[in-house]
Design an enzyme around this catalytic site. Structure first.
Site, PDB file in Angstrom:
ATOM      1  N   GLU A 271     -12.423   7.901   3.091  1.00  0.00           N
ATOM      2  CA  GLU A 271     -11.190   7.636   2.330  1.00  0.00           C
ATOM      3  C   GLU A 271     -11.489   7.297   0.865  1.00  0.00           C
ATOM      4  O   GLU A 271     -10.974   6.330   0.326  1.00  0.00           O
ATOM      5  CB  GLU A 271     -10.391   6.504   2.990  1.00  0.00           C
ATOM      6  CG  GLU A 271      -9.928   6.857   4.391  1.00  0.00           C
ATOM      7  CD  GLU A 271      -9.010   5.824   5.026  1.00  0.00           C
ATOM      8  OE1 GLU A 271      -9.160   4.627   4.742  1.00  0.00           O
ATOM      9  OE2 GLU A 271      -8.135   6.235   5.817  1.00  0.00           O
ATOM     10  N   ASP A 344      -7.330   6.289  14.599  1.00  0.00           N
ATOM     11  CA  ASP A 344      -7.129   5.177  13.662  1.00  0.00           C
ATOM     12  C   ASP A 344      -6.217   4.099  14.247  1.00  0.00           C
ATOM     13  O   ASP A 344      -5.080   3.967  13.801  1.00  0.00           O
ATOM     14  CB  ASP A 344      -6.522   5.731  12.368  1.00  0.00           C
ATOM     15  CG  ASP A 344      -6.484   4.700  11.261  1.00  0.00           C
ATOM     16  OD1 ASP A 344      -7.057   3.616  11.453  1.00  0.00           O
ATOM     17  OD2 ASP A 344      -5.872   4.972  10.217  1.00  0.00           O
ATOM     18  N   GLU A 372      -1.153  -2.984  12.177  1.00  0.00           N
ATOM     19  CA  GLU A 372      -0.783  -1.915  11.250  1.00  0.00           C
ATOM     20  C   GLU A 372       0.127  -0.877  11.895  1.00  0.00           C
ATOM     21  O   GLU A 372       1.111  -0.456  11.309  1.00  0.00           O
ATOM     22  CB  GLU A 372      -2.061  -1.235  10.728  1.00  0.00           C
ATOM     23  CG  GLU A 372      -1.777  -0.054   9.814  1.00  0.00           C
ATOM     24  CD  GLU A 372      -3.035   0.592   9.248  1.00  0.00           C
ATOM     25  OE1 GLU A 372      -4.151   0.111   9.540  1.00  0.00           O
ATOM     26  OE2 GLU A 372      -2.894   1.579   8.499  1.00  0.00           O
TER      27      GLU A 372
END
Ligand code: GCW
Length: 707
Positions: A271, A344, A372
């Site tokens: 990332e 993820d 998240e």
């Protein structure tokens, strides 16, 4: 006596208004709230250390039995952190090989006391933690923000340190020690190179000094380009001697300040983060240069396996393709840290293939305690059930019984991305505290049962009254399964509205053909082969949904799992239902053994999840008398929002998929109350640093109702 009653009684005693005393509880005490009616007498002949002093103070303040403690370094059967507790005449006796073991023993006693254990003659416990590194990973930035942090700003006040040391650090240390956590990475894996500047290291030292007596070692996330950015070297090529020398000097500087420093956590070539691949080097080259620098001091490098990029392989395959060829190439003080699943931290993923395939590289676990992808700080999601599912998964690496829990025992490392912020109650949602607690307990003993942990936590945090614990524990246990159903049933994943990077709310329409730039950006294209079916992860087309990852017609991801899982996952008939769409593309009209079509079944999942969430406010209302008003109202408001959001997810997904497949709403499914076009326009001005406020979500949903 419940907390409420105890507080009320105290209120009378002190002549205060009972209403005020009984109604206020800000949640700041977490699960450490009971004080003992009679103070304990505590005896020891051991030489005093800071750790022992804390242990004895906890006992004399909070325990109501007389206790004797003794540290005996010959008790090797207790390892470095274990303890034994016995009833000895009228006294409890705690033995450990180190003072920190005594401290853990003390917290264990307090837990028992809060849960109502009677300390009878035959009371005896022996505990040795299963993992060596029981670790929190903070994603906290030097500017005070927290990536994926949903409970306010960072608890680390970098601008005040080292001069001012907040008393909260001690509270933090105490809470962690009480559940056995012994390591913490202070800063975000998206690490600022500045973290390693001398001025900041002095601040790290101040924190480490507070945590040390509680048995907690400090680690730091490092930016691989630090030698360039703060060292002013030409580059950060790990094979260059000057780069290696820079890391060695830095390590020495750190250990001079923090002699028990744990080591580095690294996110490299992932990332947008810099890494060894920038110089044509491997992850092993990168990890080893750091490992060599830390080795003389006993430090470790935790190198993350969360790598993906613009390769032809699909994202969920990439970590294994990247790391398998590097077996045997890492120094012995390197651990590779993998997320629980290969994508993820989704609500439901199969375990990461690395756990079953890597043979020599020690693997650590990274769970996400912060929610998240599970409703952030607005939903009650008790994550212990999800973590247990992963830990108990059989990889078949060495035949049946090769669980993920055992695999990570080799490295001894288990980490959780912290859900802690500077909110008064630490985690914002009162039930998010349960996840911090459960993570620590499972890191200590992965064999504990999720419901037992929930009950322990409830007893300590609210009341040990079974009339409260039973229904609330059931609600907690049902929460992740319900969320999976109303958000991403049957193995769907990553269909979040994330155009602003917030990952909040449904957005299945984003992950579709025609939205290539977004998909590329999110690396959510499963293969570059334009003709491959299910090319985009969870692509919905007129005839089917799901990702074809079979070896027969798809991307072959199933091959990353050992037999018999590989064949089991490859065949829809034997694939566990919760992974159907993860591994298969399924026709909307395909008939299932139940007689339903796949479309009917899918809609039934959304419906069922929403129905379960709809019961939560009522369950909470039914236990009102056991809870102080402050936490009662906070939780109730959020449970109502959760119930509403479950309908939001259900309606958004069903309406969107109908717009693609043209099928009618199956019988028995509650007709949508929202308007698809309006739902698509919902876009919270939130980002990676906070969760939308309940009132903003409610307002947005009001505006998306059908007229
Ligand atoms: O889950 C994703 C998050 C990023 C995070 C990344 C990672 C720290 O959306 O915010 O970055 O994973 O784990 O590195």
């Amino acid at each position: 006596m419940s907390n409420t009653t105890r507080n009320a009684a105290l209120g009378l005693l002190l002549g205060l208004s009972t209403a005020i005393v009984a109604s206020a509880d800000d949640g700041s005490h977490l699960w450490l709230r009971k004080s003992a009616p009679d103070l304990a007498i505590v005896k020891t002949e051991a030489p005093m250390s800071d750790t022992l002093r804390i242990a004895l103070a906890e006992l004399s303040r909070f325990h109501d039995h007389n206790v004797e403690v003794s540290t005996n370094k010959h008790r090797t059967d207790l390892g470095t952190d274990g303890f034994e507790i016995l009833m000895n005449g009228d006294k409890l006796k705690i033995v450990a090989s180190r003072d920190v073991g005594i401290l853990y023993g003390v917290y264990h006693l307090l837990r028992h006391q809060a849960c109502g254990t009677q300390f009878t003659d035959n009371f005896q416990v022996k505990e040795v933690p299963y993992y060596k590194f029981r670790m929190l990973n903070h994603w906290d930035n030097l500017d005070g923000t927290v990536e994926r942090g949903y409970a306010g700003s960072s608890i680390w006040k970098w601008d005040e340190l080292p001069g001012k040391v907040s008393p909260r650090y001690t509270e933090y240390a105490r809470a962690n020690a009480s559940i056995g956590i012994n390591a913490t990475v202070l800063n975000n894996v998206n690490a600022s190179p500045k973290m390693l500047e001398t001025a900041n290291l002095k601040k790290v030292k101040a924190i480490a000094d507070v945590l040390r007596p509680y048995g907690i070692r400090v680690f730091l996330s490092v930016n691989f380009a630090s030698p360039m950015v703060i060292g002013k070297l030409k580059d950060a090529d790990p094979l260059k001697p000057e780069v290696a020398a820079w890391w060695k000097d830095k390590a020495k500087e750190i250990y001079d300040l923090v002699p028990d420093f744990g080591g580095f956590l690294v996110k490299a070539n992932s990332e947008g983060q810099p890494g060894p691949c920038d110089y044509g080097r491997t992850h092993a080259d990168g990890a080893n240069v750091l490992a060599d620098a830390l080795k003389p001091y006993g430090g470790v490098v935790i190198w993350r396996a969360f790598v993906y990029g613009k390769k032809t392989e699909e994202r969920v395959q990439q970590a294994l393709l990247e790391f398998q060829p590097l077996e045997g190439k890492f120094r012995d003080n390197v651990v590779i840290q993998a997320k629980n699943g290969p994508l993820d931290f989704q609500p439901c993923e199969p375990f990461h293939p690395l756990f079953g395939k890597l043979k020599q590289i020690p693997l650590g676990m990274e769970f996400q305690i912060t929610q998240e992808y599970l409703g952030q700080s607005n939903h009650l999601a008790y994550l212990a059930t999800l973590w247990k599912e992963v830990l108990d998964s059989d990889t078949y690496q060495n035949g049946p019984g090769s669980t993920v829990a055992k695999k990570i025992h080799e490295s001894g490392m288990i980490a959780g991305v912290a859900n802690i912020g500077d909110d008064v109650n630490w985690c914002r949602h009162p039930f998010a505290q349960a996840n911090w607690y459960a993570f620590g307990r499972l890191a200590w003993n992965p064999d504990l049962k999720a419901d037992d942990i929930a009950k322990e936590w409830l007893a300590q945090t609210f009341t040990s009254n079974p009339a409260f614990i039973e229904p609330v524990c059931d609600m907690m246990m049902s929460s992740v399964p319900a969320i999976r159903q109303y958000m991403m049933p049957l193995g769907l994943a990553h269909i979040f509205a994330s155009t602003l990077g917030n990952h909040y709310g449904p957005g299945p329409w984003l992950y579709q053909a025609g939205n290539e730039s977004f998909l590329q950006y999110a690396s959510l294209v499963s293969t570059n082969d334009e003709k491959a079916p299910g090319r985009r992860i969870f692509d919905a087309t007129k005839d089917a949904l799901g990702a074809d990852r079979t070896k027969t017609t798809g991307t072959g991801t199933v091959l990353q799992y050992n037999a018999p899982l590989c064949d089991q996952y490859n065949d829809l008939k034997t694939c566990p239902e919760r992974y159907w769409l993860w591994f298969h593309r399924i026709g909307w009209k395909d008939k299932l053994p139940t007689g339903d079509t796949f479309w009917e079944h899918l809609c039934g999942e959304f419906e069922s999840g929403a129905k379960i969430a709809a019961t939560y406010p009522g369950i909470w209302e039914s236990v009102k008398t056991y809870v102080d008003n402050e936490r009662y109202e906070l939780v109730l408001g959020r449970l109502k929002l959760q119930a509403r959001e479950a309908v939001w997810w259900k309606d958004a997904c069903i309406l969107f998929y109908q717009s693609v497949n043209g099928l009618p709403l199956p019988k028995g499914i509650t007709p949508p109350i929202y308007d698809l076009a309006k739902l698509k326009r919902i876009n919270f001005p939130s980002n990676v640093h906070f969760c939308p406020k309940p009132e903003d979500v409610n307002r947005a949903l009001d505006g998306a109702l059908k007229k």
